[in-house]
Design a protein around this motif. Structure first.
Motif, PDB file in Angstrom:
ATOM      1  N   MET A  98       6.213   2.255 -15.773  1.00 50.54           N
ATOM      2  CA  MET A  98       6.315   3.630 -15.297  1.00 50.54           C
ATOM      3  C   MET A  98       4.964   4.184 -15.300  1.00 50.54           C
ATOM      4  O   MET A  98       4.480   4.844 -14.426  1.00 50.54           O
ATOM      5  CB  MET A  98       7.225   4.332 -16.325  1.00 50.54           C
ATOM      6  N   GLN A  99       4.116   3.854 -16.626  1.00 53.22           N
ATOM      7  CA  GLN A  99       2.882   4.358 -16.738  1.00 53.22           C
ATOM      8  C   GLN A  99       1.842   3.638 -15.547  1.00 53.22           C
ATOM      9  O   GLN A  99       1.316   4.474 -15.214  1.00 53.22           O
ATOM     10  CB  GLN A  99       2.173   4.234 -17.971  1.00 53.22           C
ATOM     11  N   LYS A 100       2.242   2.500 -15.337  1.00 58.99           N
ATOM     12  CA  LYS A 100       1.363   1.824 -14.442  1.00 58.99           C
ATOM     13  C   LYS A 100       1.424   2.304 -12.996  1.00 58.99           C
ATOM     14  O   LYS A 100       0.465   2.625 -12.262  1.00 58.99           O
ATOM     15  CB  LYS A 100       2.016   0.448 -14.249  1.00 58.99           C
ATOM     16  N   ASN A 101       2.584   2.774 -12.391  1.00 57.97           N
ATOM     17  CA  ASN A 101       2.821   3.693 -11.394  1.00 57.97           C
ATOM     18  C   ASN A 101       2.095   5.037 -11.403  1.00 57.97           C
ATOM     19  O   ASN A 101       1.527   5.412 -10.083  1.00 57.97           O
ATOM     20  CB  ASN A 101       4.582   3.768 -11.035  1.00 57.97           C
ATOM     21  N   TYR A 102       2.139   5.490 -12.377  1.00 58.09           N
ATOM     22  CA  TYR A 102       1.390   6.828 -12.368  1.00 58.09           C
ATOM     23  C   TYR A 102       0.034   6.663 -12.299  1.00 58.09           C
ATOM     24  O   TYR A 102      -0.652   7.597 -11.824  1.00 58.09           O
ATOM     25  CB  TYR A 102       1.896   7.658 -13.651  1.00 58.09           C
ATOM     26  N   ILE A 110      -1.533   4.214 -10.784  1.00 62.82           N
ATOM     27  CA  ILE A 110      -1.949   3.941  -9.413  1.00 62.82           C
ATOM     28  C   ILE A 110      -1.837   5.110  -8.365  1.00 62.82           C
ATOM     29  O   ILE A 110      -2.895   5.280  -7.850  1.00 62.82           O
ATOM     30  CB  ILE A 110      -1.019   2.695  -8.859  1.00 62.82           C
ATOM     31  N   LEU A 111      -0.692   5.861  -8.832  1.00 68.83           N
ATOM     32  CA  LEU A 111      -0.771   7.230  -7.975  1.00 68.83           C
ATOM     33  C   LEU A 111      -1.946   8.141  -8.266  1.00 68.83           C
ATOM     34  O   LEU A 111      -2.301   8.613  -7.254  1.00 68.83           O
ATOM     35  CB  LEU A 111       0.634   7.938  -8.275  1.00 68.83           C
TER      36      LEU A 111
END
Length: 137
Positions: free
Chosen positions: A1-5, A7-8
Motif C-alpha cells: 500500500m505504501q508502495k502505491n502511495y 509511486i503516486l
C-alpha cells in the motif's frame, strides 16, 4: 500500500514540474528622445517636450524637458576659445554630452559639441576641431 502511495507521489511530482515558459518579450517603447543632442535641438521644443517643459529659477539651467532619468537641460554658457577670445552661447545637454551654438565678436555662430568636465564646467569642440572652455552662467 505504501508502495502505491510512493509511486503516486513521484508521478504527481514529475508531472507538476514543467519547464517554466519564458515571459513574452517587452514591447518596444517609442521615445521622442534623440540618442544624440544636436545644435539645432535647442532652437525648437517639440510638442512632446512641451508637455514636460519645466523652469526652476533656483537651478542654473534655463529649462528642462523630459522625464526622471532622461532629462534634457538648456543652459546659457560663457567662456573662452583656444586663442583666449571670449565666447557665449546656449546649449542643450542630456547626461554628460550636449550641443549648441556659440557666438563671439569675431564669428557670428559656431556649432559645438559639449562634454561635462566638472560641476558647471564644460569642454566644447567645433567642426574644425577648435576647443572651447565654458562655464554655465
Amino acid at each position: 500500500m505504501q508502495k502505491n502511495y510512493l509511486i503516486l507521489l513521484l508521478l504527481s511530482t514529475f508531472y507538476s514540474c514543467k519547464k517554466a515558459a519564458s515571459p513574452p518579450p517587452l514591447p518596444q517603447v517609442n521615445s521622442f528622445y534623440k540618442p544624440v543632442i544636436t545644435p539645432d535641438d535647442r532652437k525648437t521644443i517639440t510638442p512632446e517636450e512641451a508637455r514636460t517643459y519645466h523652469v526652476n529659477k533656483t537651478h542654473q539651467y534655463e529649462y528642462r524637458t523630459g522625464n526622471p532619468g532622461n532629462y534634457e537641460y538648456n543652459y546659457d554658457v560663457k567662456g573662452i576659445n583656444s586663442r583666449g577670445d571670449s565666447v557665449c552661447g546656449n546649449i542643450n545637454v542630456q547626461g554628460k554630452y550636449g550641443a549648441g551654438i556659440l557666438t563671439s565678436d569675431s564669428v557670428a555662430e559656431v556649432e559645438i559639441n559639449t562634454e561635462w568636465i566638472s560641476y558647471g564646467k564644460l569642454k566644447a569642440t567645433d567642426k574644425q576641431g577648435n576647443e572651447y572652455h565654458l562655464i554655465v552662467k
